[in-house]
Design a protein around this motif. Structure first.
Motif, PDB file in Angstrom:
ATOM      1  N   LEU A   1     -34.390   5.355  33.439  1.00 59.07           N
ATOM      2  CA  LEU A   1     -35.280   6.371  34.000  1.00 59.07           C
ATOM      3  C   LEU A   1     -36.535   6.508  33.142  1.00 59.07           C
ATOM      4  O   LEU A   1     -37.648   6.563  33.658  1.00 59.07           O
ATOM      5  CB  LEU A   1     -34.556   7.713  34.111  1.00 59.07           C
ATOM      6  CG  LEU A   1     -35.363   8.898  34.652  1.00 59.07           C
ATOM      7  CD1 LEU A   1     -35.975   8.599  36.011  1.00 59.07           C
ATOM      8  CD2 LEU A   1     -34.468  10.134  34.715  1.00 59.07           C
ATOM      9  N   ASP A   2     -36.363   6.534  31.826  1.00 60.50           N
ATOM     10  CA  ASP A   2     -37.519   6.626  30.924  1.00 60.50           C
ATOM     11  C   ASP A   2     -38.466   5.446  31.127  1.00 60.50           C
ATOM     12  O   ASP A   2     -39.681   5.607  31.140  1.00 60.50           O
ATOM     13  CB  ASP A   2     -37.057   6.679  29.460  1.00 60.50           C
ATOM     14  CG  ASP A   2     -36.317   7.962  29.129  1.00 60.50           C
ATOM     15  OD1 ASP A   2     -36.481   8.963  29.855  1.00 60.50           O
ATOM     16  OD2 ASP A   2     -35.565   7.962  28.136  1.00 60.50           O
ATOM     17  N   ALA A   3     -37.906   4.257  31.319  1.00 61.00           N
ATOM     18  CA  ALA A   3     -38.730   3.059  31.547  1.00 61.00           C
ATOM     19  C   ALA A   3     -39.488   3.160  32.869  1.00 61.00           C
ATOM     20  O   ALA A   3     -40.643   2.738  32.966  1.00 61.00           O
ATOM     21  CB  ALA A   3     -37.867   1.801  31.527  1.00 61.00           C
ATOM     22  N   ALA A   4     -38.846   3.729  33.902  1.00 63.75           N
ATOM     23  CA  ALA A   4     -39.519   3.893  35.197  1.00 63.75           C
ATOM     24  C   ALA A   4     -40.688   4.872  35.077  1.00 63.75           C
ATOM     25  O   ALA A   4     -41.764   4.631  35.625  1.00 63.75           O
ATOM     26  CB  ALA A   4     -38.524   4.373  36.252  1.00 63.75           C
ATOM     27  N   VAL A   5     -40.494   5.962  34.322  1.00 70.94           N
ATOM     28  CA  VAL A   5     -41.581   6.928  34.101  1.00 70.94           C
ATOM     29  C   VAL A   5     -42.694   6.258  33.301  1.00 70.94           C
ATOM     30  O   VAL A   5     -43.872   6.371  33.630  1.00 70.94           O
ATOM     31  CB  VAL A   5     -41.062   8.192  33.377  1.00 70.94           C
ATOM     32  CG1 VAL A   5     -42.216   9.103  32.971  1.00 70.94           C
ATOM     33  CG2 VAL A   5     -40.065   8.940  34.250  1.00 70.94           C
ATOM     34  N   TRP A   6     -42.317   5.544  32.254  1.00 69.86           N
ATOM     35  CA  TRP A   6     -43.297   4.835  31.406  1.00 69.86           C
ATOM     36  C   TRP A   6     -44.147   3.891  32.242  1.00 69.86           C
ATOM     37  O   TRP A   6     -45.362   3.855  32.110  1.00 69.86           O
ATOM     38  CB  TRP A   6     -42.569   4.070  30.316  1.00 69.86           C
ATOM     39  CG  TRP A   6     -43.470   3.230  29.479  1.00 69.86           C
ATOM     40  CD1 TRP A   6     -43.707   1.888  29.621  1.00 69.86           C
ATOM     41  CD2 TRP A   6     -44.280   3.651  28.393  1.00 69.86           C
ATOM     42  NE1 TRP A   6     -44.606   1.471  28.675  1.00 69.86           N
ATOM     43  CE2 TRP A   6     -44.974   2.535  27.918  1.00 69.86           C
ATOM     44  CE3 TRP A   6     -44.474   4.880  27.778  1.00 69.86           C
ATOM     45  CZ2 TRP A   6     -45.859   2.606  26.861  1.00 69.86           C
ATOM     46  CZ3 TRP A   6     -45.348   4.941  26.717  1.00 69.86           C
ATOM     47  CH2 TRP A   6     -46.031   3.818  26.266  1.00 69.86           C
ATOM     48  N   LYS A   7     -43.486   3.146  33.119  1.00 68.38           N
ATOM     49  CA  LYS A   7     -44.194   2.170  33.954  1.00 68.38           C
ATOM     50  C   LYS A   7     -45.229   2.872  34.839  1.00 68.38           C
ATOM     51  O   LYS A   7     -46.348   2.389  34.995  1.00 68.38           O
ATOM     52  CB  LYS A   7     -43.195   1.397  34.808  1.00 68.38           C
ATOM     53  CG  LYS A   7     -43.815   0.321  35.655  1.00 68.38           C
ATOM     54  CD  LYS A   7     -42.755  -0.425  36.442  1.00 68.38           C
ATOM     55  CE  LYS A   7     -43.403  -1.438  37.357  1.00 68.38           C
ATOM     56  NZ  LYS A   7     -42.444  -2.098  38.230  1.00 68.38           N
ATOM     57  N   LEU A   8     -44.869   4.027  35.393  1.00 67.28           N
ATOM     58  CA  LEU A   8     -45.810   4.770  36.238  1.00 67.28           C
ATOM     59  C   LEU A   8     -46.983   5.297  35.435  1.00 67.28           C
ATOM     60  O   LEU A   8     -48.124   5.231  35.871  1.00 67.28           O
ATOM     61  CB  LEU A   8     -45.095   5.925  36.939  1.00 67.28           C
ATOM     62  CG  LEU A   8     -44.108   5.519  38.011  1.00 67.28           C
ATOM     63  CD1 LEU A   8     -43.274   6.713  38.436  1.00 67.28           C
ATOM     64  CD2 LEU A   8     -44.826   4.906  39.199  1.00 67.28           C
ATOM     65  N   LEU A   9     -46.722   5.822  34.258  1.00 66.41           N
ATOM     66  CA  LEU A   9     -47.803   6.349  33.424  1.00 66.41           C
ATOM     67  C   LEU A   9     -48.672   5.221  32.896  1.00 66.41           C
ATOM     68  O   LEU A   9     -49.881   5.355  32.824  1.00 66.41           O
ATOM     69  CB  LEU A   9     -47.238   7.164  32.263  1.00 66.41           C
ATOM     70  CG  LEU A   9     -46.536   8.449  32.648  1.00 66.41           C
ATOM     71  CD1 LEU A   9     -45.949   9.105  31.406  1.00 66.41           C
ATOM     72  CD2 LEU A   9     -47.470   9.397  33.365  1.00 66.41           C
TER      73      LEU A   9
ATOM     74  N   GLY B   1     -53.436   2.570  32.425  1.00 71.01           N
ATOM     75  CA  GLY B   1     -54.029   1.246  32.355  1.00 71.01           C
ATOM     76  C   GLY B   1     -53.622   0.449  31.142  1.00 71.01           C
ATOM     77  O   GLY B   1     -53.769  -0.752  31.119  1.00 71.01           O
ATOM     78  N   SER B   2     -53.087   1.095  30.101  1.00 73.61           N
ATOM     79  CA  SER B   2     -52.666   0.370  28.905  1.00 73.61           C
ATOM     80  C   SER B   2     -51.622   1.183  28.174  1.00 73.61           C
ATOM     81  O   SER B   2     -51.813   2.358  27.896  1.00 73.61           O
ATOM     82  CB  SER B   2     -53.856   0.122  27.977  1.00 73.61           C
ATOM     83  OG  SER B   2     -53.391  -0.341  26.729  1.00 73.61           O
TER      84      SER B   2
END
Length: 123
Positions: free
Chosen positions: A14-22, A27-28
């Protein structure tokens, strides 16, 4: 991600999914932008834990205006996050979880998934 997956996702996934969206939004993943976001984005995704750490998840809850409540019958936390459906209407996602941050981050990811689907349908 499909709805069934999002209903049960937690922890590092879940943390990785949030990270990917942010990361996509910013942009980086190496950006720390206090002015635009109101909080710093850790440059190391392994140390970014919005589903278990209020320092990481709290600003997302506040910025996205995620509503959190507790269901005393089910003994679960619920979270609702609104998003633009792309046709001038607001839609909302709802997620349940054993903790408020997991529920909130599930709702956040669902809202971005729903927003993306709405944009694809309207293109």
């Amino acid at each position: 991600m499909n709805k069934a997956t999002l209903d049960t996702i937690d922890g590092a996934e879940l943390d990785a999914a949030v990270w990917k969206l942010l990361k996509r939004t910013v942009g980086s993943c190496k950006v720390v932008d206090h002015e635009a976001w109101g909080f710093g984005i850790c440059s190391d995704p392994a140390r970014f834990n919005p589903s278990s750490n209020w320092f990481d998840g709290g600003p997302i809850v506040e910025r996205e205006r995620i509503a959190i409540s507790f269901d005393s019958i089910k003994h679960l936390w619920g979270a609702s996050c609104k998003y633009d459906s792309g046709i001038g209407l607001l839609q909302a996602t709802y997620a349940e979880a054993p903790t408020p941050l997991i529920a909130a981050m599930r709702a956040f990811v669902m809202s971005k998934d729903g927003q993306q689907e709405s944009q694809n349908e309207n293109d």
